[in-house]
Design a protein around this motif. Structure first.
Motif, mmCIF file in Angstrom:
data_model
loop_
_atom_site.group_PDB
_atom_site.id
_atom_site.type_symbol
_atom_site.label_atom_id
_atom_site.label_comp_id
_atom_site.label_asym_id
_atom_site.label_seq_id
_atom_site.Cartn_x
_atom_site.Cartn_y
_atom_site.Cartn_z
ATOM 1 N N PHE A 217 117.656 99.402 32.188
ATOM 2 C CA PHE A 217 117.113 100.644 33.418
ATOM 3 C C PHE A 217 119.022 100.378 33.812
ATOM 4 N N GLN B 115 117.437 102.963 38.997
ATOM 5 C CA GLN B 115 116.236 102.294 38.280
ATOM 6 C C GLN B 115 115.822 101.127 38.844
ATOM 7 N N VAL C 198 110.259 104.208 32.185
ATOM 8 C CA VAL C 198 110.794 103.579 33.196
ATOM 9 C C VAL C 198 110.018 103.509 34.313
ATOM 10 N N SER C 199 109.678 104.449 34.781
ATOM 11 C CA SER C 199 109.053 105.017 35.396
ATOM 12 C C SER C 199 107.752 104.731 35.846
#
Length: 365
Positions: free
Chosen positions: A179, A183, A220-221
């Motif tokens: 990340f 993030q 990652v979202s």
């Protein structure tokens, strides 16, 4: 009184560290000045005592048990106003010195308590600085986001049961999972919710969720959604977040390869937990069931054909496990058929996650 204040502050040259050192020096100086005043008060008290005794000897008088002034023959002395006045003044001065000593002792105890709290605050600040430094070291362009990462950790510590340092540890695991700084900051609140729901250490919650993210190749979202599914499934079933994570270690990669929906897989894990099959045992059962369906033995293939149940969809992809189990239930499969298809290892884990309705009740949309 506490000894001279000793603090272990990392020499990182930051403004915060310099300010803390200056504060430590000022407290130390105040302690030393207070100790000097105490010693002066004790000396003054001794001098006052000596002066009172000298005055009594000079007048040839003394005070009896009732406080009345008598001469050396024991007779009551009516006069001696000057001596009485001096004695009264000495007595008042003595009281004042004792009061000063008591006040100094109270102030000193307060200073001791304040210093202890100050030391803890200094060490907490230094620990946080060190942790964020580690986060920045494993984050792309991390030094540029040092202040933002530190603020995120402090805010998380203020808004939750975790300390700022623990929030920093959570950020570090997110960083190790790839990340970037923004993030990490965006994902931290959902990791906090997962840790709280699962009663986990923040670092463990961060590690668990990022491992699942990586295993299922999510973006990652999608971390917030993954964490919500884990937390809600744990709440709706008799299984902990940690147990779901351990099960996932065994079955996750195989389930991904078998094209299994994440929500459905977590629901299957939760349903097994409801009947006491959890952690590695649940993972072993589910993994073996998926492997047997992906590459059925001749005996298993004949049983599936006899029951009229399709494992693959029209695109050649494996169907959802709970849909296959639902079809098997409707086809009237018995224990002999379950053993033929799934084998003895997986058999104990198939019955509990069927019928399909029990699983769907746990799935988080």
């Amino acid at each position: 009184m506490a000894d001279v204040l000793s603090l272990d502050i990392e020499a990182d040259g930051s403004d915060a560290t310099r300010t803390l050192r200056q504060g430590a020096r000022e407290v130390r100086d105040y302690q030393e000045e207070l100790e000097r005043l105490r010693i002066e008060a004790e000396r003054t008290t001794r001098t006052t005592e000596d002066l009172r005794r000298s005055t009594d000897r000079a007048n040839g008088t003394y005070k009896d048990a009732s406080g009345r002034l008598r001469d050396t023959n024991g007779k009551f002395v009516a006069g001696g106003k000057g001596a009485e006045s001096l004695a009264a003044g000495v007595f008042k001065a003595d009281l004042a010195m004792k009061a000063l000593g008591v006040a100094a002792d109270v102030v000193n105890r307060t200073i001791d308590v304040t210093i202890e709290g100050f030391e803890r605050s200094v060490r907490s600040a230094a620990d946080l600085e060190a942790e964020i430094t580690r986060v920045a070291a494993v984050t792309q362009n991390g030094t540029q986001f040092f202040d933002s990462l530190k603020t995120a950790a402090v805010d998380a510590g203020s808004a939750s049961a975790f300390s700022a340092k623990e929030a920093g540890e959570g950020l570090r695991f997110l960083a190790l999972a790839g990340f970037d700084a923004n993030q990490q900051i965006g994902a931290l609140p959902s990791v906090l919710r997962l840790a709280t729901a699962g009663q986990l250490e923040l670092a463990d919650a961060s590690d668990l969720s990022t491992n699942i993210l990586s295993s299922y190749r999510f973006e990652v979202s999608e971390l917030a959604r993954v964490n919500d599914v884990l937390a809600k499934s744990s709440t709706n079933a008799n299984v902990t977040v940690d147990q779901i994570g351990k099960t996932f270690e065994y079955v996750g990669p195989v389930a991904k390869a078998a094209n299994q929906d994440f929500n459905g897989l977590i629901a299957s894990i939760a349903q097994l937990g409801n009947v006491g099959i959890r952690a590695d045992k649940a993972g072993t059962n589910l993994r073996q069931a998926l492997v047997n369906l992906q590459a059925p033995t001749p005996k298993a293939a004949r049983e599936l054909k006899r029951l009229g149940v399709q494992v693959l969809d029209t695109n050649g992809q494996m169907r959802e496990l709970f849909d296959i189990l639902d079809d098997l239930d409707r086809a009237g499969i018995d224990s002999k058929g379950v053993n033929a298809i799934f084998g003895k290892i997986a058999q104990s884990g198939i019955g509990p996650i069927s019928p399909c309705a029990a699983i769907k009740a746990i799935v988080v949309d």
